[in-house]
Scaffold this motif. Structure first.
Motif, PDB file in Angstrom:
ATOM      1  N   ALA A 108     -15.762  -7.210  -1.265  1.00  0.00           N
ATOM      2  CA  ALA A 108     -14.656  -7.047  -2.214  1.00  0.00           C
ATOM      3  C   ALA A 108     -13.721  -8.243  -2.139  1.00  0.00           C
ATOM      4  CB  ALA A 108     -13.890  -5.761  -1.898  1.00  0.00           C
ATOM      5  N   ALA A 109     -13.495  -8.876  -3.295  1.00  0.00           N
ATOM      6  CA  ALA A 109     -12.670 -10.081  -3.329  1.00  0.00           C
ATOM      7  C   ALA A 109     -11.182  -9.776  -3.304  1.00  0.00           C
ATOM      8  CB  ALA A 109     -13.008 -10.890  -4.586  1.00  0.00           C
ATOM      9  N   ASP A 110     -10.802  -8.521  -3.584  1.00  0.00           N
ATOM     10  CA  ASP A 110      -9.378  -8.185  -3.692  1.00  0.00           C
ATOM     11  C   ASP A 110      -8.855  -7.384  -2.507  1.00  0.00           C
ATOM     12  OD1 ASP A 110     -10.717  -5.836  -4.112  1.00  0.00           O
ATOM     13  OD2 ASP A 110      -9.573  -5.244  -5.892  1.00  0.00           O
ATOM     14  N   TRP A 111      -9.560  -7.424  -1.368  1.00  0.00           N
ATOM     15  CA  TRP A 111      -9.152  -6.567  -0.262  1.00  0.00           C
ATOM     16  C   TRP A 111      -7.799  -6.981   0.327  1.00  0.00           C
ATOM     17  CZ3 TRP A 111      -8.191  -7.943   4.794  1.00  0.00           C
ATOM     18  CH2 TRP A 111      -8.631  -9.197   5.221  1.00  0.00           C
ATOM     19  N   MET A 112      -7.476  -8.258   0.297  1.00  0.00           N
ATOM     20  CA  MET A 112      -6.177  -8.689   0.821  1.00  0.00           C
ATOM     21  C   MET A 112      -5.033  -8.138  -0.035  1.00  0.00           C
ATOM     22  SD  MET A 112      -6.883 -12.609   2.013  1.00  0.00           S
ATOM     23  CE  MET A 112      -8.197 -13.012   3.150  1.00  0.00           C
ATOM     24  N   GLU A 113      -5.259  -8.105  -1.334  1.00  0.00           N
ATOM     25  CA  GLU A 113      -4.266  -7.508  -2.221  1.00  0.00           C
ATOM     26  C   GLU A 113      -4.097  -6.024  -1.898  1.00  0.00           C
ATOM     27  OE1 GLU A 113      -3.740  -6.489  -6.999  1.00  0.00           O
ATOM     28  OE2 GLU A 113      -5.295  -7.883  -6.319  1.00  0.00           O
ATOM     29  N   GLY A 114      -5.206  -5.350  -1.636  1.00  0.00           N
ATOM     30  CA  GLY A 114      -5.136  -3.943  -1.260  1.00  0.00           C
ATOM     31  C   GLY A 114      -4.419  -3.726   0.058  1.00  0.00           C
ATOM     32  N   ALA A 115      -4.634  -4.648   1.018  1.00  0.00           N
ATOM     33  CA  ALA A 115      -3.940  -4.539   2.304  1.00  0.00           C
ATOM     34  C   ALA A 115      -2.431  -4.662   2.121  1.00  0.00           C
ATOM     35  CB  ALA A 115      -4.462  -5.605   3.265  1.00  0.00           C
ATOM     36  N   SER A 116      -2.003  -5.570   1.243  1.00  0.00           N
ATOM     37  CA  SER A 116      -0.566  -5.723   0.962  1.00  0.00           C
ATOM     38  C   SER A 116      -0.005  -4.454   0.325  1.00  0.00           C
ATOM     39  CB  SER A 116      -0.341  -6.921   0.034  1.00  0.00           C
ATOM     40  OG  SER A 116      -0.792  -8.115   0.643  1.00  0.00           O
ATOM     41  N   MET A 117      -0.783  -3.845  -0.572  1.00  0.00           N
ATOM     42  CA  MET A 117      -0.353  -2.598  -1.210  1.00  0.00           C
ATOM     43  C   MET A 117      -0.223  -1.479  -0.175  1.00  0.00           C
ATOM     44  SD  MET A 117      -2.822  -2.903  -4.565  1.00  0.00           S
ATOM     45  CE  MET A 117      -2.408  -1.296  -5.230  1.00  0.00           C
ATOM     46  N   ALA A 118      -1.183  -1.423   0.761  1.00  0.00           N
ATOM     47  CA  ALA A 118      -1.137  -0.397   1.800  1.00  0.00           C
ATOM     48  C   ALA A 118       0.083  -0.594   2.695  1.00  0.00           C
ATOM     49  CB  ALA A 118      -2.417  -0.433   2.633  1.00  0.00           C
ATOM     50  N   ASN A 119       0.396  -1.830   3.050  1.00  0.00           N
ATOM     51  CA  ASN A 119       1.566  -2.115   3.892  1.00  0.00           C
ATOM     52  C   ASN A 119       2.871  -1.735   3.197  1.00  0.00           C
ATOM     53  OD1 ASN A 119      -0.015  -3.120   5.977  1.00  0.00           O
ATOM     54  ND2 ASN A 119       0.046  -5.218   5.195  1.00  0.00           N
ATOM     55  N   ALA A 120       2.855  -1.803   1.858  1.00  0.00           N
ATOM     56  CA  ALA A 120       4.054  -1.460   1.091  1.00  0.00           C
ATOM     57  C   ALA A 120       4.125   0.030   0.791  1.00  0.00           C
ATOM     58  CB  ALA A 120       4.080  -2.256  -0.209  1.00  0.00           C
ATOM     59  N   GLY A 121       3.110   0.791   1.229  1.00  0.00           N
ATOM     60  CA  GLY A 121       3.097   2.225   0.991  1.00  0.00           C
ATOM     61  C   GLY A 121       2.582   2.618  -0.374  1.00  0.00           C
ATOM     62  N   ASP A 122       1.947   1.682  -1.093  1.00  0.00           N
ATOM     63  CA  ASP A 122       1.410   1.974  -2.421  1.00  0.00           C
ATOM     64  C   ASP A 122      -0.040   2.447  -2.308  1.00  0.00           C
ATOM     65  OD1 ASP A 122       3.805   1.095  -3.510  1.00  0.00           O
ATOM     66  OD2 ASP A 122       3.088  -0.978  -3.693  1.00  0.00           O
ATOM     67  N   THR A 123      -0.526   3.070  -3.378  1.00  0.00           N
ATOM     68  CA  THR A 123      -1.918   3.506  -3.425  1.00  0.00           C
ATOM     69  C   THR A 123      -2.842   2.303  -3.596  1.00  0.00           C
ATOM     70  OG1 THR A 123      -1.259   5.602  -4.429  1.00  0.00           O
ATOM     71  CG2 THR A 123      -3.565   4.973  -4.642  1.00  0.00           C
ATOM     72  N   PHE A 124      -3.811   2.188  -2.711  1.00  0.00           N
ATOM     73  CA  PHE A 124      -4.684   1.002  -2.706  1.00  0.00           C
ATOM     74  C   PHE A 124      -6.150   1.363  -2.900  1.00  0.00           C
ATOM     75  CE2 PHE A 124      -4.288   2.646   1.585  1.00  0.00           C
ATOM     76  CZ  PHE A 124      -5.596   2.673   2.047  1.00  0.00           C
ATOM     77  N   HIS A 125      -6.449   2.621  -3.230  1.00  0.00           N
ATOM     78  CA  HIS A 125      -7.824   3.100  -3.207  1.00  0.00           C
ATOM     79  C   HIS A 125      -8.703   2.532  -4.305  1.00  0.00           C
ATOM     80  CE1 HIS A 125      -5.601   6.029  -0.798  1.00  0.00           C
ATOM     81  NE2 HIS A 125      -6.720   6.191  -0.140  1.00  0.00           N
ATOM     82  N   LYS A 126      -8.127   1.846  -5.276  1.00  0.00           N
ATOM     83  CA  LYS A 126      -8.955   1.222  -6.309  1.00  0.00           C
ATOM     84  C   LYS A 126      -9.300  -0.219  -5.976  1.00  0.00           C
ATOM     85  CE  LYS A 126      -7.463   4.159 -10.129  1.00  0.00           C
ATOM     86  NZ  LYS A 126      -6.874   4.213 -11.498  1.00  0.00           N
ATOM     87  N   THR A 127      -8.803  -0.709  -4.851  1.00  0.00           N
ATOM     88  CA  THR A 127      -9.136  -2.057  -4.394  1.00  0.00           C
ATOM     89  C   THR A 127     -10.239  -1.979  -3.347  1.00  0.00           C
ATOM     90  OG1 THR A 127      -7.606  -2.153  -2.509  1.00  0.00           O
ATOM     91  CG2 THR A 127      -6.695  -2.618  -4.698  1.00  0.00           C
ATOM     92  N   GLY A 128     -10.643  -3.128  -2.828  1.00  0.00           N
ATOM     93  CA  GLY A 128     -11.692  -3.171  -1.822  1.00  0.00           C
ATOM     94  C   GLY A 128     -11.194  -3.040  -0.400  1.00  0.00           C
ATOM     95  N   PHE A 129      -9.907  -2.717  -0.210  1.00  0.00           N
ATOM     96  CA  PHE A 129      -9.377  -2.531   1.140  1.00  0.00           C
ATOM     97  C   PHE A 129      -9.568  -1.070   1.530  1.00  0.00           C
ATOM     98  CE2 PHE A 129      -5.675  -1.520   3.933  1.00  0.00           C
ATOM     99  CZ  PHE A 129      -6.043  -2.318   5.006  1.00  0.00           C
ATOM    100  N   LEU A 130     -10.237  -0.838   2.669  1.00  0.00           N
ATOM    101  CA  LEU A 130     -10.514   0.528   3.119  1.00  0.00           C
ATOM    102  C   LEU A 130      -9.536   1.011   4.168  1.00  0.00           C
ATOM    103  CD1 LEU A 130     -14.421   0.338   3.391  1.00  0.00           C
ATOM    104  CD2 LEU A 130     -13.034   1.087   1.455  1.00  0.00           C
ATOM    105  N   GLY A 131      -8.977   0.116   4.947  1.00  0.00           N
ATOM    106  CA  GLY A 131      -8.037   0.515   5.984  1.00  0.00           C
ATOM    107  C   GLY A 131      -8.049  -0.470   7.131  1.00  0.00           C
ATOM    108  N   SER A 132      -7.211  -0.214   8.136  1.00  0.00           N
ATOM    109  CA  SER A 132      -7.148  -1.087   9.311  1.00  0.00           C
ATOM    110  C   SER A 132      -6.804  -0.263  10.531  1.00  0.00           C
ATOM    111  CB  SER A 132      -6.111  -2.195   9.113  1.00  0.00           C
ATOM    112  OG  SER A 132      -4.833  -1.643   8.880  1.00  0.00           O
ATOM    113  N   GLY A 133      -7.262  -0.740  11.679  1.00  0.00           N
ATOM    114  CA  GLY A 133      -6.938  -0.100  12.944  1.00  0.00           C
ATOM    115  C   GLY A 133      -6.061  -1.006  13.772  1.00  0.00           C
ATOM    116  N   THR A 134      -6.143  -0.862  15.082  1.00  0.00           N
ATOM    117  CA  THR A 134      -5.306  -1.676  15.956  1.00  0.00           C
ATOM    118  C   THR A 134      -5.753  -3.129  15.995  1.00  0.00           C
ATOM    119  OG1 THR A 134      -6.696  -1.035  17.834  1.00  0.00           O
ATOM    120  CG2 THR A 134      -4.732   0.291  17.416  1.00  0.00           C
ATOM    121  N   SER A 135      -7.027  -3.370  15.714  1.00  0.00           N
ATOM    122  CA  SER A 135      -7.532  -4.739  15.860  1.00  0.00           C
ATOM    123  C   SER A 135      -8.395  -5.212  14.703  1.00  0.00           C
ATOM    124  CB  SER A 135      -8.359  -4.846  17.150  1.00  0.00           C
ATOM    125  OG  SER A 135      -9.481  -3.963  17.096  1.00  0.00           O
ATOM    126  N   LYS A 136      -8.786  -4.302  13.781  1.00  0.00           N
ATOM    127  CA  LYS A 136      -9.783  -4.646  12.764  1.00  0.00           C
ATOM    128  C   LYS A 136      -9.312  -4.269  11.377  1.00  0.00           C
ATOM    129  CE  LYS A 136     -13.499  -2.576  13.363  1.00  0.00           C
ATOM    130  NZ  LYS A 136     -14.833  -1.960  13.482  1.00  0.00           N
TER     131      LYS A 136
END
Length: 674
Positions: A385-413
């Motif tokens: 997914a080419a837009d996963w970084m955009e999705g990560a920014s949306m997740a950090n801002a508390g926005d819905t990111f499920h239509k992007t290629g970002f699935l989530g993050s843990g402590t290190s990944k």
């Protein structure tokens, strides 16, 4: 509509009781009849054309019998196969004012009149207007009753799409305990959405959409209730208010909405009329205790000695309901088809292609062996997914990111949506893009090794539970199809910014939409946490206890967390571990070595007595005898009348040391690891 008394076909504008083709067939020889039957026929006025390849006569025009009422074409016409496309394509056709026969290459013959070809002087079958005039008729304002500002063309397009949609009428029900331990299915009448979903949509996605609507309806009515998740729901085909049937998991997770509708018809859940009109009814059933957990203070873990380990997870609605409802159970032959299905992916995001080589993984009696790709290893394609970084920014801002290629993050990944061939994957890379090559690869190799070790030990643990008649919920590690890969550089020598590091670990994608149950964590890195309050957590804690027993205290799997898969099986992901490796430089960052094993087990033993599964398996008393590389379990849980547990290869060492967990923890030093 009128039915021909010869062929019994319906024609919208049949001038008399017999269609033109049946009239033409009258009195002809068998050879002549074969030739006539091959000719095209308008499905509206029934005229016969030798070269007609479309549903209606006049080819790219609409049928002349519809021309006078072009603003109010009957709905039945749109239901004729191919008529929609013909009418819609007409307004884009490059027609001239020439007669239709000349414009489209048809040659009039002496037999055309005899075959029913319309003549200009026939007032009931007028010659079609030019393309410009007909296009104007299609795009002018529609008749009263149509949405303001809509055109006839828009109305036709809407009708065309509506004809490809299936109407789902949904009712939410809750299972409420009654006297005698029977669960009654009680409808919640205010939660009854009606959804129209395209027949080509994958049924899993369609049911996710329905579950989301039910969640929204329910939340608006009961704001204090828990969120309804897909994995909490049991789906029933509703045939009447008191008659319904459970739908198999395979039908809920594979195929399209059209396949789902066909399943309902083949199993008698809907009538032929409902099938034709594409309507079905569903009951979505949820346990009341799941909806209102605060009212369920008297929690009692289910018995673990009654049924086999293949039972459904306790989080799903039970099929045991009161006699006031009558579930139907029909045994039908299941047919399979080799017809290829259209691929549909859960994340339609922009993708970037990489090439990679995969590491090989082998399970041996000595353990899991991971080998680097050979120089001549084949290159494979990886879409990321080419837009996963955009999705990560949306997740950090508390926005819905499920239509992007970002699935989530843990402590290190970071976890990113990816595809390899027809399969969808969750691809993991370290969050720290500056991590050195050795540390990153060590982390990914360690995680993949833990997945393989966990899957091997879980198989042994399940066999032990079955021998002791202890019921375990469905549980697995997400290891099947897992890929440890090394990316090839792009042309020019450097990688794209989409994936900043060279190596990745990809595991099969699990449900992670808005309506799906989020990741559940069952143990921490240093401890198991509080004592279990449900059957699933109890099973995973007991498994954590069993791992060091099976491996002769050379391994503890920790940080166990997971997601329910499409068949509602809890699937464990991203496990960490503590090992007997004393040299910290040879361990991943999460591995605290022998001291980590000791700390984890010490904590679990404080609450082990609260775990019914640990107690029934007598894990605190279990001993493992290691002789010539073979493990022989010796546990009071295995009574003499039961067959002895199968010998297993010792995958983590060949010590002849006979031990219990308590004996290990009572040691003041860690000399046995030196």
């Amino acid at each position: 509509m009128a039915i021909c008394n010869g062929c019994s076909l319906d024609f919208h504008d049949l001038s008399n009781e017999t269609c033109y083709k049946c009239k033409e067939l009258y009195g002809k020889s068998e050879t002549e009849k074969v030739s006539i039957r091959k000719k095209g026929q308008c499905l509206c006025c029934s005229v016969v054309y030798g070269e007609l390849q479309t549903a209606l006569c006049y080819s790219t025009h609409i049928c002349s019998s519809l021309e006078a009422n072009a603003d109010s074409i009957p709905k039945q016409i749109f239901e004729l196969e191919g008529a929609n496309d013909q009418i819609l394509n007409f307004q884009t056709s490059d027609l001239t004012t020439q007669p239709w026969e000349t414009a489209h290459g048809f040659k009039k013959t002496a037999s055309d009149h005899r075959l029913g070809l319309p003549r200009v002087q026939n007032s009931s079958l007028k010659k079609t207007p030019s393309g410009t005039a007909a296009a104007a008729a299609l795009t002018k304002k529609a008749a009263p009753g149509i949405a303001k500002g809509a055109t006839l063309l828009q109305e036709m397009q809407d009708a065309r799409e509506q004809g490809k949609k299936v109407k789902f009428t949904v009712l939410l029900c809750k299972l409420t305990p009654k006297k005698g331990g029977v669960l009654a299915m009680v409808p919640i009448p205010t939660v009854r959405p009606v959804e129209r979903i395209h027949e080509e949509m994958p049924i899993y996605d369609a049911l996710n959409h329905i579950a989301l609507r039910v969640q929204e309806y329910h939340a608006s009515e009961f704001s204090t209730a828990a969120k309804i998740r897909r994995q909490m729901i049991t789906f029933y085909a509703s045939e009447s208010a008191t008659k319904y049937a459970n739908i198999p998991d395979d039908t809920l997770s594979s195929g399209t909405v059209s396949d789902f509708l066909a399943y309902f018809r083949s199993n008698g859940h809907i009538s032929q009329a409902q099938y034709t009109s594409k309507q079905l009814e569903l009951k979505l059933v949820v346990n009341e205790a799941d909806l209102y957990p605060a009212s369920n203070s008297d929690f009692a873990m289910p018995s673990v000695g009654m049924s086999s380990s293949k039972s459904r997870s306790s989080s799903r609605a039970s099929a045991r309901v009161s006699a006031s409802s009558t579930p139907t159970s029909k045994s039908r032959a299941v047919r399979t088809s080799a017809w290829p299905r259209t691929l549909s992916f859960s994340r339609p995001c922009p993708m970037v292609e990489y090439k990679f080589k995969r590491y090989t993984v082998t399970e041996t009696a000595e353990g899991v062996i991971i080998q680097s790709p050979a120089v001549n290893a084949p290159l494979e394609a990886l879409l990321v997914a080419a837009d996963w970084m955009e999705g990560a920014s949306m997740a950090n801002a508390g926005d819905t990111f499920h239509k992007t290629g970002f699935l989530g993050s843990g402590t290190s990944k970071n976890t990113i949506y990816a595809r390899v061939g027809k399969e969808e994957y969750a691809l993991g890379q370290a969050q720290d893009a500056t991590l050195d090559h050795h540390s990153h690869l060590q982390m990914l190799r360690g995680e993949l090794t833990n997945l393989h070790n966990g899957a091997m030990i879980l198989r042994d643990f399940r066999e032990l539970a079955e021998e002791c008649d202890v019921n375990l919920p469905p549980l697995r590690f997400n290891v099947d199809g897992a890929i440890l890969g090394a990316l090839e550089p792009f042309e020019g020598g450097s990688n794209n910014d989409v994936l900043p590091l060279t190596h990745f670990l990809a595991t099969r994608l699990l449900p992670c939409g808005i309506v799906d149950t989020p990741i559940q964590k069952f143990t921490g890195n240093a401890d198991c946490g509080a004592g279990p309050t449900d059957h699933l957590t109890a099973a995973i804690h007991a498994f954590s206890h069993y791992v060091p027993i099976f491996t002769d205290n050379e391994l503890v799997l920790c940080d166990l967390q997971g997601i329910f898969d499409r068949k509602n099986v809890m699937t464990l992901i991203d496990p960490q571990s503590h090992s007997s490796q004393r040299d910290a430089t040879d361990r991943p960052f999460w591995d605290n070595g022998p001291q980590g094993i000791k700390t984890f087990l010490s904590h679990h033993l404080k609450v082990c007595h609260e775990n019914d599964i640990c107690n029934r398996l007598d894990l605190c008393e279990m001993q493992m005898e290691h002789t010539n590389g073979v493990i022989h379990p010796r546990s009071p849980a295995n009574s003499p009348e039961r067959p002895k547990k199968k010998a297993k290869p010792h995958r983590a060492g060949t010590s002849d040391f006979l031990f219990t967990v308590e004996a290990f923890l009572s040691l003041d030093d860690i000399t046995r690891f030196s």
